[in-house]
Scaffold this active site. Structure first.
Site, PDB file in Angstrom:
ATOM      1  N   ARG A   1      -1.957  11.670  -2.056  1.00 35.40           N
ATOM      2  CA  ARG A   1      -3.174  10.835  -1.995  1.00 35.40           C
ATOM      3  C   ARG A   1      -3.275   9.933  -3.228  1.00 35.40           C
ATOM      4  O   ARG A   1      -3.987   8.938  -3.235  1.00 35.40           O
ATOM      5  CB  ARG A   1      -4.427  11.705  -1.814  1.00 35.40           C
ATOM      6  CG  ARG A   1      -5.712  10.914  -1.698  1.00 35.40           C
ATOM      7  CD  ARG A   1      -6.836  11.667  -0.991  1.00 35.40           C
ATOM      8  NE  ARG A   1      -7.012  13.016  -1.469  1.00 35.40           N
ATOM      9  CZ  ARG A   1      -7.595  13.347  -2.628  1.00 35.40           C
ATOM     10  NH1 ARG A   1      -8.070  12.411  -3.414  1.00 35.40           N
ATOM     11  NH2 ARG A   1      -7.724  14.614  -2.985  1.00 35.40           N
TER      12      ARG A   1
ATOM     13  N   TYR B   1     -12.516 -11.198  11.648  1.00 34.03           N
ATOM     14  CA  TYR B   1     -12.132 -10.110  12.553  1.00 34.03           C
ATOM     15  C   TYR B   1     -13.353  -9.178  12.755  1.00 34.03           C
ATOM     16  O   TYR B   1     -14.093  -8.884  11.799  1.00 34.03           O
ATOM     17  CB  TYR B   1     -10.949  -9.344  11.933  1.00 34.03           C
ATOM     18  CG  TYR B   1     -10.744  -7.997  12.571  1.00 34.03           C
ATOM     19  CD1 TYR B   1     -10.354  -7.902  13.897  1.00 34.03           C
ATOM     20  CD2 TYR B   1     -10.982  -6.827  11.866  1.00 34.03           C
ATOM     21  CE1 TYR B   1     -10.199  -6.672  14.497  1.00 34.03           C
ATOM     22  CE2 TYR B   1     -10.819  -5.588  12.455  1.00 34.03           C
ATOM     23  CZ  TYR B   1     -10.438  -5.511  13.778  1.00 34.03           C
ATOM     24  OH  TYR B   1     -10.293  -4.293  14.374  1.00 34.03           O
TER      25      TYR B   1
ATOM     26  N   ASP C   1      -8.134 -12.286   3.805  1.00 32.48           N
ATOM     27  CA  ASP C   1      -7.329 -11.549   4.771  1.00 32.48           C
ATOM     28  C   ASP C   1      -6.219 -12.492   5.230  1.00 32.48           C
ATOM     29  O   ASP C   1      -6.476 -13.517   5.863  1.00 32.48           O
ATOM     30  CB  ASP C   1      -8.232 -11.121   5.942  1.00 32.48           C
ATOM     31  CG  ASP C   1      -7.510 -10.230   6.937  1.00 32.48           C
ATOM     32  OD1 ASP C   1      -6.297 -10.427   7.127  1.00 32.48           O
ATOM     33  OD2 ASP C   1      -8.168  -9.360   7.525  1.00 32.48           O
TER      34      ASP C   1
ATOM     35  N   LYS D   1       0.058  -5.242  11.987  1.00 30.30           N
ATOM     36  CA  LYS D   1       0.419  -6.413  12.794  1.00 30.30           C
ATOM     37  C   LYS D   1       1.839  -6.900  12.471  1.00 30.30           C
ATOM     38  O   LYS D   1       2.780  -6.202  12.753  1.00 30.30           O
ATOM     39  CB  LYS D   1      -0.648  -7.492  12.575  1.00 30.30           C
ATOM     40  CG  LYS D   1      -2.079  -6.983  12.755  1.00 30.30           C
ATOM     41  CD  LYS D   1      -2.288  -6.543  14.168  1.00 30.30           C
ATOM     42  CE  LYS D   1      -3.645  -6.008  14.553  1.00 30.30           C
ATOM     43  NZ  LYS D   1      -4.523  -5.388  13.621  1.00 30.30           N
TER      44      LYS D   1
HETATM   45  N1  PLP Z   1      -7.836  -8.062   9.734  1.00 32.75           N
HETATM   46  C1  PLP Z   1      -7.455  -8.757  10.826  1.00 32.75           C
HETATM   47  C2  PLP Z   1      -7.335 -10.249  10.728  1.00 32.75           C
HETATM   48  C3  PLP Z   1      -7.204  -8.109  12.022  1.00 32.75           C
HETATM   49  O1  PLP Z   1      -6.826  -8.809  13.096  1.00 32.75           O
HETATM   50  C4  PLP Z   1      -7.354  -6.696  12.083  1.00 32.75           C
HETATM   51  C5  PLP Z   1      -7.131  -5.954  13.339  1.00 32.75           C
HETATM   52  O2  PLP Z   1      -6.969  -6.524  14.388  1.00 32.75           O
HETATM   53  C6  PLP Z   1      -7.767  -6.019  10.934  1.00 32.75           C
HETATM   54  C7  PLP Z   1      -7.985  -6.723   9.768  1.00 32.75           C
HETATM   55  C8  PLP Z   1      -7.949  -4.528  10.936  1.00 32.75           C
HETATM   56  O3  PLP Z   1      -6.690  -3.933  10.928  1.00 32.75           O
HETATM   57  P1  PLP Z   1      -6.419  -2.425  11.450  1.00 32.75           P
HETATM   58  O4  PLP Z   1      -6.593  -2.467  12.931  1.00 32.75           O
HETATM   59  O5  PLP Z   1      -5.014  -2.185  10.996  1.00 32.75           O
HETATM   60  O6  PLP Z   1      -7.420  -1.553  10.782  1.00 32.75           O
END
Ligand code: PLP
Length: 391
Positions: A54, A107, A179, A204
């Site tokens: 951790r 998101y 992001d 992703k």
């Molecule tokens: N940021 C973006 C732009 C996303 O598209 C997503 C999920 O689709 C996330 C964050 C969250 O990621 P996770 O599903 O791995 O928690």
């Protein structure tokens, strides 16, 4: 580390020294052995000694080193998912009494965290229109500590003018965070544009094969160390070594895969834009994108793997399309080898009030196509048959 090209970096960055294996081993151990009581006591004083997974783990560290090298950051921290990375990074940056300015069109999970969760802990959040730099300036307050961006945003593919917004923040000593999941460091380098902290859903494009959840935060070493020691270690949203290994494995081909995602997506955007059954299409590198010039400047590597569009006949025609695809798969993720197709307004964003969705550039009929690595002519043929006789 020598100055390597992007493919060499993706393959070799983070390799563990003193290990004979060419393919990296997976260190699944949750704790690490001490040879004496004195060594154990000392280990807790030493920064980079492995003690407990951790806190630190050699397999997870490899993923972190790879992402830091590709983004051009000093250090990185991996987390259990993109949302664990987002929440860990934001909670490291703010405390009760602070104010955050966030972009519209985020998101859905991030939007919920900022709109619903943070205010419960005494952090105020305002939203500024993604595409309007002056809206960010107007939203700033004396207690603003963080500007949160996502560009291109999910799913509308609107862009934040990263250099202009970070310049505003820098003058005022405000931290910026973005992001970069949709662009990846292959297409866009936010740290070079002035951003302080980059977050990713590694689920992703980093993973690339749709088989592991993960997230990563990249930035200056002192921020990453605070995120590791003060936030993640105690909130406990750590990635498993196996998922970190899968994602680091996927990342060896990130530049190759992203180049093909870019190529396929641009071709699909061109095809959709010409098709009389399609009402509109949006893709950062397509000339019809309202911020096309900014996209070419800010995303020099390519427009990314996601294309959005609406079918003539609106929502119903779009649903009809989703029900008829055969090669494209109806699923909620993106960045995979497989082409995934979805209708955000009725799925991922169904819980978001319609006016908030629309402010984020998401019309009710918007279809998100997360273009995969198949032969593009096969994806086109599938969409062509699925569009059928739509007017
Ligand atoms: N940021 C973006 C732009 C996303 O598209 C997503 C999920 O689709 C996330 C964050 C969250 O990621 P996770 O599903 O791995 O928690």
């Amino acid at each position: 580390m020598p100055t390597w090209g992007v493919h060499t970096t993706a393959i070799h960055a983070g390799e563990e020294e003193g290990v004979a294996d060419v393919a990296p081993p997976i260190h699944v151990s949750s704790s690490f052995r001490f040879s004496s009581a004195e060594e154990a006591a000392q280990a807790f004083e030493v920064e980079d000694r492995y003690i407990y997974t951790r806190w630190n783990n050699p397999t997870i560290n490899q993923l972190e080193a790879k992402v830091a090298a590709l983004e051009g950051g000093e250090a990185a921290l991996a987390a259990a998912s993109g949302m664990a990375a987002v929440s860990t990074a934001v909670l490291t940056a703010v405390q009760a009494g602070d104010h955050v300015v966030a972009s519209t069109g985020l998101y859905g999970g991030t939007l919920h965290f900022l709109r619903e969760t943070l205010p419960r802990y005494g952090v105020a959040v305002s939203f500024a229109t993604a595409t309007d730099v002056s809206a960010f300036e107007s939203a700033l307050r004396p207690d603003t500590r963080l500007i949160y961006l996502e560009s291109p945003n999910n799913p509308a593919l609107e862009l934040n003018d990263i250099a202009a917004i970070t310049a505003l923040a820098r003058e005022r000593g405000i931290l910026t965070m973005i992001d970069n999941t949709f662009a990846t460091p292959i297409n866009q380098k936010p740290l070079a544009l002035g951003v302080d902290v980059v977050v990713h859903s590694a689920t992703k494009y980093f993973c690339g094969h749709g088989d592991a959840l993960g997230g990563v935060i990249v930035g200056a070493r002192d921020f990453i160390e605070r995120a590791r020691k003060e936030t993640l270690r105690h909130f406990g949203g750590n990635i498993s070594p196996f998922n970190a290994w899968l994602i680091a494995r996927g990342m060896q081909t990130l530049p190759l895969r992203v180049a093909r995602h870019n190529e396929n997506a641009l071709r699909l955007a061109e095809w959709l834009a010409e098709d009389p059954r399609v009402a509109w299409v949006r893709y950062p590198w397509h000339p019809s994108h309202p911020q096309h010039d900014l996209a070419r400047r800010q995303m020099p590597g390519g427009g990314g793997g996601v294309v959005v569009f609406e079918v003539k006949g609106g929502l119903q025609a779009g649903m009809h399309l989703l029900d008829r695809v055969r090669l494209c798969t109806q699923a909620a993720s993106l960045g995979d080898t497989h082409t995934l197709i979805s209708h955000p307004a009725s799925t991922m964003l169904a819980h978001v009030p319609p006016e908030v969705r629309r402010a984020g550039g998401v019309s009710d009929g918007l279809i998100r196509l997360a273009v995969g690595l198949e032969d593009v002519e096969d994806i086109i043929a599938d969409l062509d048959q699925a569009l059928g006789k739509t007017p």
